[in-house]
Design a protein around this motif. Structure first.
Motif, PDB file in Angstrom:
ATOM      1  N   ASP A  89       0.868  -0.844  -0.069  1.00  0.00           N
ATOM      2  CA  ASP A  89       0.107   0.113   0.222  1.00  0.00           C
ATOM      3  C   ASP A  89       0.604   1.333  -0.656  1.00  0.00           C
ATOM      4  OD1 ASP A  89       0.350   0.808   3.204  1.00  0.00           O
ATOM      5  OD2 ASP A  89      -0.756  -1.098   3.204  1.00  0.00           O
ATOM      6  N   LEU A  90       2.245   0.890   1.199  1.00  0.00           N
ATOM      7  CA  LEU A  90       2.877   2.434   0.928  1.00  0.00           C
ATOM      8  C   LEU A  90       2.599   3.351   1.401  1.00  0.00           C
ATOM      9  CD1 LEU A  90       4.300   2.144  -2.940  1.00  0.00           C
ATOM     10  CD2 LEU A  90       5.478   0.484  -0.499  1.00  0.00           C
ATOM     11  N   LEU A  91       1.223   3.681   1.748  1.00  0.00           N
ATOM     12  CA  LEU A  91       0.720   4.513   2.737  1.00  0.00           C
ATOM     13  C   LEU A  91       1.926   5.928   4.099  1.00  0.00           C
ATOM     14  CD1 LEU A  91      -2.734   3.701   3.632  1.00  0.00           C
ATOM     15  CD2 LEU A  91      -1.667   4.685   1.907  1.00  0.00           C
ATOM     16  N   MET A  92       1.953   6.495   3.878  1.00  0.00           N
ATOM     17  CA  MET A  92       2.756   6.414   4.976  1.00  0.00           C
ATOM     18  C   MET A  92       2.952   6.824   5.994  1.00  0.00           C
ATOM     19  SD  MET A  92       3.896  10.458   2.429  1.00  0.00           S
ATOM     20  CE  MET A  92       4.672  10.741   1.459  1.00  0.00           C
ATOM     21  N   PRO A  93       2.370   6.000   7.244  1.00  0.00           N
ATOM     22  CA  PRO A  93       2.665   5.504   8.097  1.00  0.00           C
ATOM     23  C   PRO A  93       2.516   7.128   9.593  1.00  0.00           C
ATOM     24  CG  PRO A  93       4.765   5.275   8.265  1.00  0.00           C
ATOM     25  CD  PRO A  93       4.709   5.189   7.392  1.00  0.00           C
ATOM     26  N   TRP A  94       3.129   8.262   9.603  1.00  0.00           N
ATOM     27  CA  TRP A  94       2.853   9.396   9.669  1.00  0.00           C
ATOM     28  C   TRP A  94       1.632  10.110   9.435  1.00  0.00           C
ATOM     29  CZ3 TRP A  94       6.740   8.323   6.924  1.00  0.00           C
ATOM     30  CH2 TRP A  94       6.813   8.905   5.669  1.00  0.00           C
ATOM     31  N   ARG A  95       1.644   9.833   8.560  1.00  0.00           N
ATOM     32  CA  ARG A  95       0.204  10.619   7.452  1.00  0.00           C
ATOM     33  C   ARG A  95      -1.173  10.113   8.389  1.00  0.00           C
ATOM     34  NH1 ARG A  95       2.128  13.901   2.336  1.00  0.00           N
ATOM     35  NH2 ARG A  95       0.012  15.048   3.662  1.00  0.00           N
ATOM     36  N   THR A  96      -2.745  10.511   8.297  1.00  0.00           N
ATOM     37  CA  THR A  96      -3.563   9.963   9.124  1.00  0.00           C
ATOM     38  C   THR A  96      -3.986   9.528   7.798  1.00  0.00           C
ATOM     39  OG1 THR A  96      -5.011  11.968   8.254  1.00  0.00           O
ATOM     40  CG2 THR A  96      -3.835  11.773   9.966  1.00  0.00           C
ATOM     41  N   VAL A  97      -5.316   8.885   7.520  1.00  0.00           N
ATOM     42  CA  VAL A  97      -5.949   8.450   5.982  1.00  0.00           C
ATOM     43  C   VAL A  97      -5.943  10.312   4.894  1.00  0.00           C
ATOM     44  CG1 VAL A  97      -8.162   7.446   5.097  1.00  0.00           C
ATOM     45  CG2 VAL A  97      -7.067   6.563   6.719  1.00  0.00           C
ATOM     46  N   LEU A  98      -6.899  10.778   5.592  1.00  0.00           N
ATOM     47  CA  LEU A  98      -7.018  12.071   4.849  1.00  0.00           C
ATOM     48  C   LEU A  98      -5.449  12.566   4.065  1.00  0.00           C
ATOM     49  CD1 LEU A  98      -9.095  14.122   3.699  1.00  0.00           C
ATOM     50  CD2 LEU A  98      -8.642  14.920   6.136  1.00  0.00           C
ATOM     51  N   ASP A  99      -5.011  12.519   4.997  1.00  0.00           N
ATOM     52  CA  ASP A  99      -3.370  12.814   4.849  1.00  0.00           C
ATOM     53  C   ASP A  99      -3.262  12.046   3.891  1.00  0.00           C
ATOM     54  OD1 ASP A  99      -3.059  15.781   5.486  1.00  0.00           O
ATOM     55  OD2 ASP A  99      -2.939  14.767   7.536  1.00  0.00           O
ATOM     56  N   ASN A 100      -3.330  10.814   3.889  1.00  0.00           N
ATOM     57  CA  ASN A 100      -2.286   9.502   3.026  1.00  0.00           C
ATOM     58  C   ASN A 100      -2.849   9.773   0.851  1.00  0.00           C
ATOM     59  OD1 ASN A 100       0.029   8.179   2.656  1.00  0.00           O
ATOM     60  ND2 ASN A 100      -1.851   7.851   5.112  1.00  0.00           N
ATOM     61  N   ALA A 101      -4.389  10.103   1.087  1.00  0.00           N
ATOM     62  CA  ALA A 101      -4.630  10.095   0.377  1.00  0.00           C
ATOM     63  C   ALA A 101      -5.069  11.154  -0.268  1.00  0.00           C
ATOM     64  CB  ALA A 101      -6.377  10.025   0.230  1.00  0.00           C
ATOM     65  N   THR A 102      -4.591  12.768   0.052  1.00  0.00           N
ATOM     66  CA  THR A 102      -4.510  13.814  -0.333  1.00  0.00           C
ATOM     67  C   THR A 102      -3.323  13.892  -1.252  1.00  0.00           C
ATOM     68  OG1 THR A 102      -3.844  15.087   1.788  1.00  0.00           O
ATOM     69  CG2 THR A 102      -6.120  15.428   0.596  1.00  0.00           C
ATOM     70  N   PHE A 126     -15.583   4.822  -0.819  1.00  0.00           N
ATOM     71  CA  PHE A 126     -14.719   3.873  -0.555  1.00  0.00           C
ATOM     72  C   PHE A 126     -14.605   3.202   0.516  1.00  0.00           C
ATOM     73  CE2 PHE A 126     -13.703   6.641  -4.368  1.00  0.00           C
ATOM     74  CZ  PHE A 126     -12.109   5.831  -5.120  1.00  0.00           C
ATOM     75  N   GLY A 127     -15.533   3.718   1.426  1.00  0.00           N
ATOM     76  CA  GLY A 127     -15.774   2.499   2.687  1.00  0.00           C
ATOM     77  C   GLY A 127     -14.963   3.337   3.299  1.00  0.00           C
ATOM     78  N   LEU A 128     -14.445   3.818   3.473  1.00  0.00           N
ATOM     79  CA  LEU A 128     -13.416   4.475   4.581  1.00  0.00           C
ATOM     80  C   LEU A 128     -14.732   6.401   5.086  1.00  0.00           C
ATOM     81  CD1 LEU A 128     -10.339   5.265   2.099  1.00  0.00           C
ATOM     82  CD2 LEU A 128     -11.003   3.482   4.392  1.00  0.00           C
ATOM     83  N   LYS A 129     -15.939   6.109   5.069  1.00  0.00           N
ATOM     84  CA  LYS A 129     -16.533   6.927   6.135  1.00  0.00           C
ATOM     85  C   LYS A 129     -15.616   6.431   7.742  1.00  0.00           C
ATOM     86  CE  LYS A 129     -20.685   9.000   7.170  1.00  0.00           C
ATOM     87  NZ  LYS A 129     -21.949   8.949   6.938  1.00  0.00           N
ATOM     88  N   GLY A 130     -15.603   7.555   8.639  1.00  0.00           N
ATOM     89  CA  GLY A 130     -15.502   7.719  10.043  1.00  0.00           C
ATOM     90  C   GLY A 130     -14.157   6.674  10.493  1.00  0.00           C
ATOM     91  N   TYR A 131     -12.700   7.142   9.239  1.00  0.00           N
ATOM     92  CA  TYR A 131     -11.842   6.429   9.648  1.00  0.00           C
ATOM     93  C   TYR A 131     -10.089   7.786   8.655  1.00  0.00           C
ATOM     94  CZ  TYR A 131     -12.922   2.175  10.052  1.00  0.00           C
ATOM     95  OH  TYR A 131     -13.326   0.906  10.367  1.00  0.00           O
ATOM     96  N   ALA A 132     -11.076   9.634   8.387  1.00  0.00           N
ATOM     97  CA  ALA A 132     -10.241  10.043   8.314  1.00  0.00           C
ATOM     98  C   ALA A 132      -8.713  10.488   8.549  1.00  0.00           C
ATOM     99  CB  ALA A 132     -10.891  11.716   8.135  1.00  0.00           C
ATOM    100  N   ASN A 133      -9.009  10.675   9.754  1.00  0.00           N
ATOM    101  CA  ASN A 133      -7.990  10.818  10.858  1.00  0.00           C
ATOM    102  C   ASN A 133      -7.661   9.706  11.517  1.00  0.00           C
ATOM    103  OD1 ASN A 133      -8.539  13.892  10.716  1.00  0.00           O
ATOM    104  ND2 ASN A 133      -9.851  12.868  12.185  1.00  0.00           N
ATOM    105  N   SER A 134      -7.849   8.845  10.860  1.00  0.00           N
ATOM    106  CA  SER A 134      -7.039   6.759  11.329  1.00  0.00           C
ATOM    107  C   SER A 134      -5.554   6.653  10.430  1.00  0.00           C
ATOM    108  CB  SER A 134      -7.469   5.556  11.265  1.00  0.00           C
ATOM    109  OG  SER A 134      -9.615   5.761  11.458  1.00  0.00           O
ATOM    110  N   SER A 137      -1.181   2.367  10.702  1.00  0.00           N
ATOM    111  CA  SER A 137      -1.092   0.892  11.417  1.00  0.00           C
ATOM    112  C   SER A 137      -2.604   0.729  12.522  1.00  0.00           C
ATOM    113  CB  SER A 137       0.211   1.803  13.011  1.00  0.00           C
ATOM    114  OG  SER A 137      -0.882   3.012  13.056  1.00  0.00           O
ATOM    115  N   GLU A 138      -3.810   2.091  12.066  1.00  0.00           N
ATOM    116  CA  GLU A 138      -4.643   0.901  12.997  1.00  0.00           C
ATOM    117  C   GLU A 138      -5.692   0.769  11.715  1.00  0.00           C
ATOM    118  OE1 GLU A 138      -5.757   4.733  15.664  1.00  0.00           O
ATOM    119  OE2 GLU A 138      -5.022   5.384  13.677  1.00  0.00           O
ATOM    120  N   LEU A 139      -5.568   0.184  10.981  1.00  0.00           N
ATOM    121  CA  LEU A 139      -5.634  -0.328   9.545  1.00  0.00           C
ATOM    122  C   LEU A 139      -6.118  -1.258   9.293  1.00  0.00           C
ATOM    123  CD1 LEU A 139      -6.021   2.534   6.706  1.00  0.00           C
ATOM    124  CD2 LEU A 139      -7.574   2.854   8.464  1.00  0.00           C
TER     125      LEU A 139
END
Length: 254
Positions: A89-102, A126-134, A137-139
């Protein structure tokens, strides 16, 4: 008539070796035409050139010979013209879902407020409602892949390259993500080129399947005999079972 989104013409690629002035052929005279809205899967053994093909399309590598055309143009810089989703997924662990997506919007210079508004609007779809600030590591694995796919979509390209995005997921999550991906593909009207080692996955998702053999770098094309919409039970149809057996036999070199 659907327009041509991707055109690969006589693509060859070699990795030069260092011990001798020889080359390691990865692809040989590869041709592909993808029309707007198609879903094509590529299968083949490890080392057959599938991921290298994606690197050529994105411009991370340059072909030894041949042309890569996006919407009829051979761009020297294809950044932002192709959406790419790797296996990890290469998501940045220090960024939230919102910040990764943007992130792709940031790179394009979209201001933060506008980027947040656009992503917040899409999170529910995208089935991510409520996860913007996660944080990643929490996903769960499936949720991470949803974020990664959303980020690829926000690239803005109509062409998406997905490189085994579900291979690390458990079987139940993988099936759920396959069904979810089809719904997103149909809703977004994207053109998708998809790499997988899973023959069932290729049959369920695709309009066409390209099989690359390891030895002669030959490519065979197969039309999937299923209409849309479709469900997983359609894989039990006799025509699909026969095609599956044929694909497996060729992958095994029979």
């Amino acid at each position: 008539m659907n327009k041509t989104v991707l055109q690969l013409t006589d693509i060859s690629f070699d990795y030069k070796t260092t011990k001798a002035d020889t080359s390691n052929p990865i692809l040989r005279n590869f041709n592909l035409t993808m029309l707007d809205g198609e879903f094509i899967s590529i299968i083949g053994p490890s080392g057959s050139g599938k991921s290298t093909l994606f690197r050529l399309i994105t411009g991370l590598e340059q072909p030894t010979t041949g042309d890569v055309l996006i919407n009829g143009i051979n761009y020297q810089n294809r950044f932002g013209r192709v959406g790419y989703m790797p296996q990890e997924d290469l998501l940045m662990p220090w960024r939230t879902v919102l910040d990764n997506a943007t992130l792709p919007l940031e790179i394009k210079g979209v201001n933060k407020k506008e980027a947040y508004q656009k992503v917040n609007y899409l999170l529910d779809e995208f089935g991510l409602k409520g996860y913007a600030n996660s944080y990643p590591s929490e996903l769960s694995g499936g949720m991470k892949q949803r974020v990664s796919f959303l980020r690829s979509v926000l690239n803005g390209s109509e062409l998406l390259l997905l490189d085994e995005p579900f291979s690390a997921l458990d079987a139940i999550t993988k099936l759920s993500m396959q069904e979810w991906l089809l719904k997103q593909w149909q809703a977004l009207n994207k053109t998708i080129l998809f790499i997988t080692h899973d023959v069932n996955e290729a049959l369920f998702l695709s309009d066409r399947i390209l099989l690359i053999t390891n030895s002669e770098k030959q490519v065979e094309e197969f039309n999937v005999p299923l209409s849309r919409p479709r469900n997983l039970r359609d894989l039990n149809k006799q025509t699909v079972i026969e095609l599956k057996d044929q694909l497996i036999d060729q992958l095994r070199g029979r």
